[in-house]
Design an enzyme around this catalytic site. Structure first.
Site, PDB file in Angstrom:
ATOM      1  N   GLY A 106       0.831  -1.195   0.000  1.00 47.22           N
ATOM      2  CA  GLY A 106       0.000   0.000   0.000  1.00 47.22           C
ATOM      3  C   GLY A 106       0.868   1.248   0.000  1.00 47.22           C
ATOM      4  O   GLY A 106       1.993   1.249   0.512  1.00 47.22           O
ATOM      5  N   GLY A 154       0.346  -4.966   0.710  1.00 48.23           N
ATOM      6  CA  GLY A 154      -0.865  -4.926  -0.097  1.00 48.23           C
ATOM      7  C   GLY A 154      -0.804  -5.791  -1.338  1.00 48.23           C
ATOM      8  O   GLY A 154      -1.842  -6.226  -1.847  1.00 48.23           O
ATOM      9  N   ASP A 185      -0.725  -6.747   7.599  1.00 52.42           N
ATOM     10  CA  ASP A 185      -2.184  -6.639   7.503  1.00 52.42           C
ATOM     11  C   ASP A 185      -2.673  -7.312   6.226  1.00 52.42           C
ATOM     12  O   ASP A 185      -2.152  -8.341   5.837  1.00 52.42           O
ATOM     13  CB  ASP A 185      -2.612  -5.172   7.584  1.00 52.42           C
ATOM     14  CG  ASP A 185      -2.011  -4.310   6.477  1.00 52.42           C
ATOM     15  OD1 ASP A 185      -1.007  -4.722   5.865  1.00 52.42           O
ATOM     16  OD2 ASP A 185      -2.551  -3.214   6.201  1.00 52.42           O
TER      17      ASP A 185
END
Length: 404
Positions: A106, A154, A185
């Site tokens: 990201g 990401g 994440d």
């Protein structure tokens, strides 16, 4: 992560021959409609969408930023996937890119810069990104990612959460968030925690890389092929008209070498250090992991310990706790947990300090708070798992379930 290996049968070959003819039978009107739809998708300059014989092709084109995802790109991907899922003419999606990176994660620099201007971009970005990750996980079309190059953060979210992730000799995988004061994440608490022999915990706490065949050996990629065969794989997949997982899986398996080909200068660590990783990273606390590494004498162990000590102490402790909690949760629950933790991280200084030191100034002189692993307490960690008042949960349609 796990996949079925099926044998090559005559029925499969016949099905593909029939499928090729059928795939070319779309009417001119259908092609015209599909082209108009993909033209509308291409309003985001970094995400290109096209259709080829029933396959939706998504290409990420932001090479100057190693194909990192910004909010516009996340929104574009979401729109493309949702539209194609409702089109009978599209049977699968292939996501790929050119250059050094598949997707390096990201675009956290944009979040950092927005915060300096008083704008809260992080909340919206992570919400949309995690919702996209869940949509890919529950996509009713087959999803194939050509992870040919750098895959971080990401980039894992838009590949590993799908049906098939194809690694090559050029693949370099990492979840390096602990180095910028963040946490692994995009479902990392789900898919990393399910890797065998605690390889996921090793990746989460160190931010270190896996390369080439190690990415498949770890269970991150479903297949490993030579990059020169990716175009052939795409053409082969386009001829499959059945909606059977095994047929798509087998079409990719046809291009796998019986003995994986790995470049001479590529470092593959799992064969040599896999047992040490399992022994050390199966421990229950960061203190125990550090103590176990201190007792090891290999250069690899010393390098691993150095990486953990250089990372953000809060992030290291948080990452271990999330790996252990995530092992017992669904992907939806993991993404919600990650969103809760991410919002709390954004309220504090470590994330911004980490992004500054690693990605903006590139001085790698981050001043963490607390400064040492030993100064982090369980009470500090527990605070990050408390929902932020007034912030609604992720909009995840729990009626959707993974196709396979």
């Amino acid at each position: 992560m796990l996949r079925s290996i099926v044998s090559h049968t005559r029925s499969f070959s016949l099905q593909n021959k029939l499928g090729t003819k059928k795939a070319h039978s779309l009417s001119a009107a259908q092609f015209s409609t599909m082209k108009a739809q993909t033209d509308n998708f291409n309003s985001c300059p970094y995400v290109k969408a096209s259709c080829s014989r029933g396959a939706g092709i998504v290409k990420i084109e932001r090479p100057e930023a190693l194909n990192s995802l910004n909010l516009d790109m996340v929104n574009a991907l979401s729109e493309i996937y949702k539209n194609w899922e409702n089109k009978h003419s599209v049977k699968m999606i292939i996501v790929k890119s050119d250059g050094r990176a598949f997707c390096s994660g990201g675009d956290v620099v944009s979040i950092y810069k927005a915060s300096k201007n008083g704008t809260d971009l992080g909340n919206e970005f992570f919400r949309r990104e995690y919702e996209l990750n869940y949509f890919i996980h529950t996509l009713q079309l087959f999803h194939v990612a050509f992870i040919n190059g750098i895959v971080m953060g990401g980039g894992a979210g838009i590949s590993v959460n799908g049906h098939f992730s194809i690694a090559t000799e050029k693949t370099v995988f990492a979840m390096p968030e602990v180095n910028i004061g963040f946490i692994p994440d995009v479902g990392g608490s789900y898919f990393l925690s399910r890797l065998k022999n605690y390889v996921g915990t090793y990746l989460a706490l160190t931010g270190k890389t896996l390369s080439a065949y190690d990415v498949k050996k770890a269970g991150i990629a479903t297949h490993y092929v030579q990059s020169k065969n990716l175009d052939k794989i795409q053409l082969t997949l386009e001829t499959v008209v059945s909606r059977c997982y095994n047929d798509y899986d087998h079409s990719i398996c046809l291009f796998e070498d019986s003995k994986p080909v790995v470049p001479e200068n590529t470092r593959c660590i799992l064969d040599e250090h896999g047992e040490m990783i399992r022994s050390v990273f199966s421990k229950n606390t960061v203190t125990e992991i550090v103590s176990a590494l201190e007792k090891e004498t290999s250069a690899f162990a010393k390098e691993t310990l150095k990486s953990i000590r250089a990372a953000c102490p809060i992030s290291v402790h948080l990452s271990l706790e999330m790996q252990r909690r995530g092992a017992e949760k669904s992907l939806a629950e993991c993404l919600q947990m990650e969103y809760t933790v991410a919002l709390n991280i954004l309220k504090k200084s470590n994330f911004y300090e980490g992004v500054r030191a690693v990605l903006v100034d590139k001085t790698r002189d981050a001043r963490w708070s607390p400064a040492r692993l030993e100064d982090v307490t369980p009470a500090m960690i527990e605070e990050y798992f408390k929902p932020t008042p007034g912030i609604p949960p992720l909009n995840l349609n729990l009626q959707r379930t993974p196709r396979y």
